[in-house]
Scaffold this active site. Sequence first.
Site, short mmCIF file in Angstrom:
data_model
loop_
_atom_site.label_atom_id
_atom_site.label_comp_id
_atom_site.label_asym_id
_atom_site.label_seq_id
_atom_site.Cartn_x
_atom_site.Cartn_y
_atom_site.Cartn_z
N ASP A 158 -4.79 -15.65 19.00
CA ASP A 158 -3.79 -14.62 19.16
C ASP A 158 -3.39 -14.09 17.78
OD1 ASP A 158 -1.71 -13.08 20.26
OD2 ASP A 158 -1.25 -14.64 21.73
N ASP A 170 -1.78 -8.94 19.62
CA ASP A 170 -0.42 -8.78 20.13
C ASP A 170 0.10 -7.36 19.87
OD1 ASP A 170 2.02 -10.22 21.14
OD2 ASP A 170 2.81 -9.57 19.21
N GLU A 172 -2.99 -6.32 23.69
CA GLU A 172 -1.76 -6.23 24.48
C GLU A 172 -1.16 -4.86 24.21
OE1 GLU A 172 2.52 -8.48 25.11
OE2 GLU A 172 1.69 -8.27 23.11
N HIS A 193 2.71 -15.96 28.92
CA HIS A 193 3.85 -16.63 28.29
C HIS A 193 5.11 -15.77 28.26
CE1 HIS A 193 1.93 -14.16 25.28
NE2 HIS A 193 3.05 -14.18 24.60
N ASP A 194 4.98 -14.48 28.61
CA ASP A 194 6.14 -13.57 28.59
C ASP A 194 6.61 -13.17 29.98
OD1 ASP A 194 6.41 -13.41 25.83
OD2 ASP A 194 5.08 -11.67 25.64
#
Length: 543
Positions: free
Chosen positions: A96, A196, A246, A320-321
Amino acid sequence: MIPFGEKIVYQVYPKSFKDSNNDGFGDLSGIVEKLDYLKDLGIDYIWITPFFLSPQKDNGYDISSYTKIDPEFGSMKDFELLVKEADNRNIGIMLDMVFNHTSTEHIWFQNALDGDKKYQNYYIFKEAPKDKAPTNWVSKFGGSAWEYSKRAGKWYLHLFDVSQADLNWENPEVREELKNIIFFWKSKGVRGFRFDVINLISKPDVFEDDNVGDGRRFYTDGKKVHQYLKELVRDTGIKDYITVGEMSSTSIKECIKYSNPDEKELSMCFNFHHLKVDYKDGDKWKLMAPDIASLKLIFKEWQEKIQSGNGLNALFWCNHDQPRIVSRLGDEGKYYKESAKMLAGLIHLMRGTPYIYQGEEIGMTDPHFKSIDMYRDVESLNYYKILMEQGLNSEEALTILDRRSRDNSRTPMQWSAKKNAGFSKVSPWINVADNYKSINVENEKDDKDSILSFYKKLITIRKENTVISAGNISFIDTNENIIAYKRSLGERKILVFCNMSNKDESLDIDLDGFKKLIGNYGELNYIDKNLRLSPYEFVAVEN
């Protein structure tokens, strides 16, 4: 052929995956410990969220060194062993990369605060009166997107937490630094990258107030973002790697550019439009029942239009969000198992690359924390205060956090019915969900009817059927509560039907010549060209 269409990515949030040294935090050695489990599941890549050096203000997405491992997660030797052992099982490691911003504790930013002009140009500093921010933009985590630094005598931009200063991609030196980070991890055997909020890296030439919104229209999918991505991918030689961006508040048109192989940017995109169908008036912090009609339309548009532009979607519900999908769109009660399987089947047979978030494959639910003291997430803690300031009482604010908090997905992975769900022998950094004694890997691994077994079947079906990994998709008109689509390749067809409700539904459709491929109930209930679906039923048929 669709790039990576037959592959499956499994996301690990290492802090909550497996604690190998019993300090309450998951670590890299814990991932090594569970590689056989992941191999048995059938996945091809492990995407690991950041384990780099970080003050952990935003659970590792505030990076203070991109090439050093936070001791909380282990050492470089641990990482090298993880790559080696994963390779031995034909699993690639995907890292990431948080390239929109760094931690304010990063040496670059600290040098900038000390007045070093070179490093001030690594970030976005602006001069303005101490009592008036350069613009009225709002941070994604609440409050102003600007912070005044007495040390530097200037304001700096932080689209996220105040501890996450945005990088200045206009500066070629910054871009070279980031390329070197990719080279470093490539040399360690990394085989993929997730970027990200990568569509926020291109900021405007002129910074001005946003009188109609929160500022995002000025920096989302900015005018140089494609130029920057092409340069990064070309110069680091990752064109053929699995890469996913993302994308925050993006559009179909932009995602086609990001992911069309001819553009030589990314393999695929994450977009989040389908995960906003329960946001009242588009506001994450206002609750409403999920709008299934909107969900259906979003899937249809994104799947069919991305396909027509030769782009690629990352297929996912959880990360994870995001809260746990079975708690959000499924049923934690009577139809728990059926709804968890239906939601899995719905996206796993679509066009794209499926992503499984740790625990999703066993049907983990939101933990339903009862007290603000149980939350750890910076966004949740910020918004609890904001909601209280808006006039809500504690109970009302907690009800919203219960449905929206990112901590819903960050509770420890439920391995067994042992203490702390087999995650650790000591109390973990965040509470385990209360239902771990019934929902865990140990309970499900040998149960042919379990959610875990169902995920294994879905993965096998994708790998064995090119119509799923490489075929076209088109959506079928249905009533409000049914989502249905067709996958086709040559003469081969697979039809998928999902009942999103807790009631029986039916659909007039000709399925003569089709047989059941997979489903979450028993025999196909098809009589006189009418398909009947039980609550939360999922079924796929093939010709």
